[in-house]
Design a protein around this motif. Structure first.
Motif, PDB file in Angstrom:
ATOM      1  N   SER A  20       0.836  -1.213   0.000  1.00  0.00           N
ATOM      2  CA  SER A  20       0.000   0.000   0.000  1.00  0.00           C
ATOM      3  C   SER A  20       0.869   1.261   0.000  1.00  0.00           C
ATOM      4  CB  SER A  20      -0.997  -0.012   1.158  1.00  0.00           C
ATOM      5  OG  SER A  20      -0.354   0.384   2.331  1.00  0.00           O
ATOM      6  N   LEU A  21       2.026   1.223   0.684  1.00  0.00           N
ATOM      7  CA  LEU A  21       2.936   2.374   0.686  1.00  0.00           C
ATOM      8  C   LEU A  21       3.498   2.619  -0.716  1.00  0.00           C
ATOM      9  CD1 LEU A  21       4.874   1.881   4.031  1.00  0.00           C
ATOM     10  CD2 LEU A  21       3.512   3.873   3.428  1.00  0.00           C
ATOM     11  N   LEU A  22       3.835   1.506  -1.412  1.00  0.00           N
ATOM     12  CA  LEU A  22       4.347   1.641  -2.776  1.00  0.00           C
ATOM     13  C   LEU A  22       3.292   2.255  -3.689  1.00  0.00           C
ATOM     14  CD1 LEU A  22       6.394  -1.576  -3.733  1.00  0.00           C
ATOM     15  CD2 LEU A  22       7.255   0.736  -3.450  1.00  0.00           C
ATOM     16  N   GLU A  23       2.026   1.767  -3.516  1.00  0.00           N
ATOM     17  CA  GLU A  23       0.931   2.238  -4.374  1.00  0.00           C
ATOM     18  C   GLU A  23       0.657   3.740  -4.146  1.00  0.00           C
ATOM     19  OE1 GLU A  23      -1.591  -1.891  -5.157  1.00  0.00           O
ATOM     20  OE2 GLU A  23      -2.120  -0.548  -3.497  1.00  0.00           O
ATOM     21  N   SER A  24       0.812   4.116  -2.868  1.00  0.00           N
ATOM     22  CA  SER A  24       0.539   5.530  -2.564  1.00  0.00           C
ATOM     23  C   SER A  24       1.750   6.426  -2.876  1.00  0.00           C
ATOM     24  CB  SER A  24       0.118   5.696  -1.112  1.00  0.00           C
ATOM     25  OG  SER A  24       1.191   5.329  -0.283  1.00  0.00           O
ATOM     26  N   ASN A  26       4.747   6.426  -1.534  1.00  0.00           N
ATOM     27  CA  ASN A  26       5.619   6.772  -0.403  1.00  0.00           C
ATOM     28  C   ASN A  26       6.844   5.857  -0.372  1.00  0.00           C
ATOM     29  OD1 ASN A  26       6.692   7.625   1.974  1.00  0.00           O
ATOM     30  ND2 ASN A  26       4.735   7.601   3.102  1.00  0.00           N
ATOM     31  N   ALA A  27       7.783   6.088  -1.251  1.00  0.00           N
ATOM     32  CA  ALA A  27       8.920   5.184  -1.466  1.00  0.00           C
ATOM     33  C   ALA A  27       9.826   5.084  -0.249  1.00  0.00           C
ATOM     34  CB  ALA A  27       9.723   5.640  -2.675  1.00  0.00           C
ATOM     35  N   GLU A  28      10.060   6.177   0.429  1.00  0.00           N
ATOM     36  CA  GLU A  28      10.992   6.187   1.568  1.00  0.00           C
ATOM     37  C   GLU A  28      10.464   5.301   2.705  1.00  0.00           C
ATOM     38  OE1 GLU A  28      13.135   9.491   4.369  1.00  0.00           O
ATOM     39  OE2 GLU A  28      12.282  10.171   2.443  1.00  0.00           O
ATOM     40  N   GLU A  29       9.165   5.515   2.998  1.00  0.00           N
ATOM     41  CA  GLU A  29       8.518   4.725   4.065  1.00  0.00           C
ATOM     42  C   GLU A  29       8.464   3.243   3.674  1.00  0.00           C
ATOM     43  OE1 GLU A  29       7.091   4.408   7.863  1.00  0.00           O
ATOM     44  OE2 GLU A  29       8.087   6.102   6.888  1.00  0.00           O
ATOM     45  N   ALA A  30       8.215   3.003   2.346  1.00  0.00           N
ATOM     46  CA  ALA A  30       8.159   1.618   1.849  1.00  0.00           C
ATOM     47  C   ALA A  30       9.490   0.894   2.068  1.00  0.00           C
ATOM     48  CB  ALA A  30       7.789   1.605   0.370  1.00  0.00           C
ATOM     49  N   ASP A  31      10.604   1.595   1.831  1.00  0.00           N
ATOM     50  CA  ASP A  31      11.934   1.016   2.056  1.00  0.00           C
ATOM     51  C   ASP A  31      12.117   0.590   3.523  1.00  0.00           C
ATOM     52  OD1 ASP A  31      12.853   1.047  -0.449  1.00  0.00           O
ATOM     53  OD2 ASP A  31      14.185   2.806  -0.234  1.00  0.00           O
ATOM     54  N   ASN A  32      11.655   1.447   4.439  1.00  0.00           N
ATOM     55  CA  ASN A  32      11.733   1.118   5.873  1.00  0.00           C
ATOM     56  C   ASN A  32      10.975  -0.169   6.192  1.00  0.00           C
ATOM     57  OD1 ASN A  32      13.320   3.264   6.529  1.00  0.00           O
ATOM     58  ND2 ASN A  32      11.597   4.612   7.063  1.00  0.00           N
ATOM     59  N   VAL A  33       9.758  -0.260   5.613  1.00  0.00           N
ATOM     60  CA  VAL A  33       8.931  -1.460   5.871  1.00  0.00           C
ATOM     61  C   VAL A  33       9.617  -2.712   5.291  1.00  0.00           C
ATOM     62  CG1 VAL A  33       6.690  -2.551   5.425  1.00  0.00           C
ATOM     63  CG2 VAL A  33       6.811  -0.135   6.015  1.00  0.00           C
ATOM     64  N   LEU A  34      10.217  -2.562   4.111  1.00  0.00           N
ATOM     65  CA  LEU A  34      10.908  -3.701   3.494  1.00  0.00           C
ATOM     66  C   LEU A  34      12.086  -4.163   4.386  1.00  0.00           C
ATOM     67  CD1 LEU A  34      11.067  -5.512   0.982  1.00  0.00           C
ATOM     68  CD2 LEU A  34      12.663  -3.880  -0.020  1.00  0.00           C
ATOM     69  N   ALA A  35      12.789  -3.171   4.959  1.00  0.00           N
ATOM     70  CA  ALA A  35      13.898  -3.517   5.863  1.00  0.00           C
ATOM     71  C   ALA A  35      13.383  -4.302   7.082  1.00  0.00           C
ATOM     72  CB  ALA A  35      14.609  -2.257   6.314  1.00  0.00           C
ATOM     73  N   GLU A  36      12.234  -3.884   7.607  1.00  0.00           N
ATOM     74  CA  GLU A  36      11.634  -4.596   8.760  1.00  0.00           C
ATOM     75  C   GLU A  36      11.268  -6.031   8.364  1.00  0.00           C
ATOM     76  OE1 GLU A  36       8.365  -2.438  10.579  1.00  0.00           O
ATOM     77  OE2 GLU A  36       9.558  -0.587  10.456  1.00  0.00           O
TER      78      GLU A  36
END
Lengths: 254, 131
Positions: A20-24, A26-36
């Motif tokens: 959902s972050l990617l779709e919206s 928000n690339a920076e936040e998406a990277d954080n989630v991927l790291a988690e």
């Protein structure tokens, strides 16, 4: 479908969040989630690796602490080797005893056969009245010697036959020894199968430590018996041959 | 000693049964039968009017010592002479056999002379005690 673990639920939620972050955008936040997400996956791997290490450690320990196992390797296998070597000695002895007796009996039979043939020829000559008086005297002498010696010769053959008969007792002695070695081989086989199962993570029928006590209980009355003694590795408290037995029994009032 | 007496030979190895049978025949005893362990021997003894038993110790099923104990506790068989012929050489086992009422004990491997001596001794003893 199997119930999801807490880890799986967390992973799915993180993945949904990532999408959902990617779709919206928000690339920076998406990277954080991927790291988690990656962290979650790694910790799962470490947990699994930790469990495998513990299992392996426990397995090795259980085999180390099983003295039955070390007894098998340190004393019973070398003992079995001694026993089997003794089987070779016994069978070799028996074969030689048998052949020696045969080799002693055959010349006796040959000599009896030759004397009988000579007597038969002379007797036929006598019956057809072709024998001279001097020859007849020699014939009666030969017959006298033959009658005197043949009984002793036949006894000689008989004693050789008895020798051959008794030499066959190797089969009983070696049979008992080999039966014991077969029992040992089966035990080693079972232990190896257990070891392979433990190494491959398959369930083991019994813990090796448990097997030890089972094996002791399974031995029946016959299993506890000593059986034939092997020269050079005799047990304590045994008699040394028939004379010792007779002495022991007479001390008991026999 | 009656050479026609009925003898039972018990051993799990058929070769040993044949050896003993042949040695007994050589000594003049021809009325022999055989069994491969105590379990098959006991019913034969109970129904067969045997005069003498020659038995091994280590046999599957029922061992020779258990057979001996069963014989001594059976009113019909308690006086049956028993000769043990075995590879068991532990002193405590020989004592156990003696206490269980064995009449003679021969260790394998044995000779024809030993077998004759032990049989002679067993029957001399029985005849002298008049039982």
């Amino acid at each position: 479908m199997a119930e999801r673990t807490a880890l799986e639920i967390e992973t799915i939620e993180k993945a949904k969040e990532y999408v959902s972050l990617l779709e919206s955008g928000n690339a920076e936040e998406a990277d954080n989630v991927l790291a988690e997400l990656t962290n979650l996956r790694e910790s799962q791997l470490f947990n699994e690796l930790g469990r495998l290490t513990r299992d392996f450690h426990d397995t090795l320990n259980s085999f180390n602490s099983d003295d039955r196992f070390s007894k098998l390797a340190n004393s019973e296998i070398p003992d079995a080797r001694e026993r089997l070597t003794y089987v070779i000695t016994k069978t070799d002895d028996a074969a030689h005893k048998t052949m020696t007796a045969v080799e002693a009996a055959i010349p006796i039979c040959d000599s009896l056969e030759k004397t009988l043939t000579d007597l038969d020829t002379a007797w036929n000559k006598f019956l057809s009245r072709e024998m001279k008086p001097a020859e007849f005297r020699s014939l009666t002498n030969t017959m006298k010697v033959f009658f005197e010696s043949s009984s002793g010769d036949l006894n000689g053959v008989k004693s050789n036959l008895n020798e051959i008969l008794l030499a066959q007792d190797f089969q009983d002695i070696t049979g008992q020894i080999i039966k014991r070695v077969i029992t040992l081989v089966s035990e080693v086989e079972n232990n190896l199968v257990d070891l392979i199962k433990l190494g491959s993570g398959l369930p083991v029928a019994n813990d090796p430590v448990m097997n030890k006590s089972d094996a002791k209980e399974e031995k029946n009355e016959a299993g506890k018996l000593e059986g034939p003694q092997i020269p050079g590795m005799e047990s304590d408290g045994i008699v040394n041959g028939q004379d010792d037995v007779d002495e022991l029994l007479s001390s008991l009032g026999f | 000693m009656n050479k026609d007496m009925k003898i039972l030979i018990v051993d799990d190895f058929s070769t040993m049964r044949r050896i003993i049978k042949n040695l007994l025949r050589d000594l003049g005893f021809t009325n022999t039968s055989d069994a491969d362990d105590g379990q098959s021997a006991l019913p034969l003894l109970q129904s067969g009017n045997f005069d003498f038993l020659v038995t091994d110790w280590n046999m599957p099923g029922m061992t020779g010592i258990d057979l001996l104990k069963a014989i001594r506790s059976d009113p019909k068989l308690e006086t049956l002479p028993v000769l043990m012929v075995t590879a068991e050489q532990k002193r405590e086992q020989i004592i156990e056999a003696a206490q269980a009422g064995v009449n003679g004990y021969i260790v394998k491997p044995f000779t024809a002379i030993t077998l004759k001596e032990k049989i002679d001794k067993i029957f001399e003893r029985i005849e002298s005690t008049g039982s």
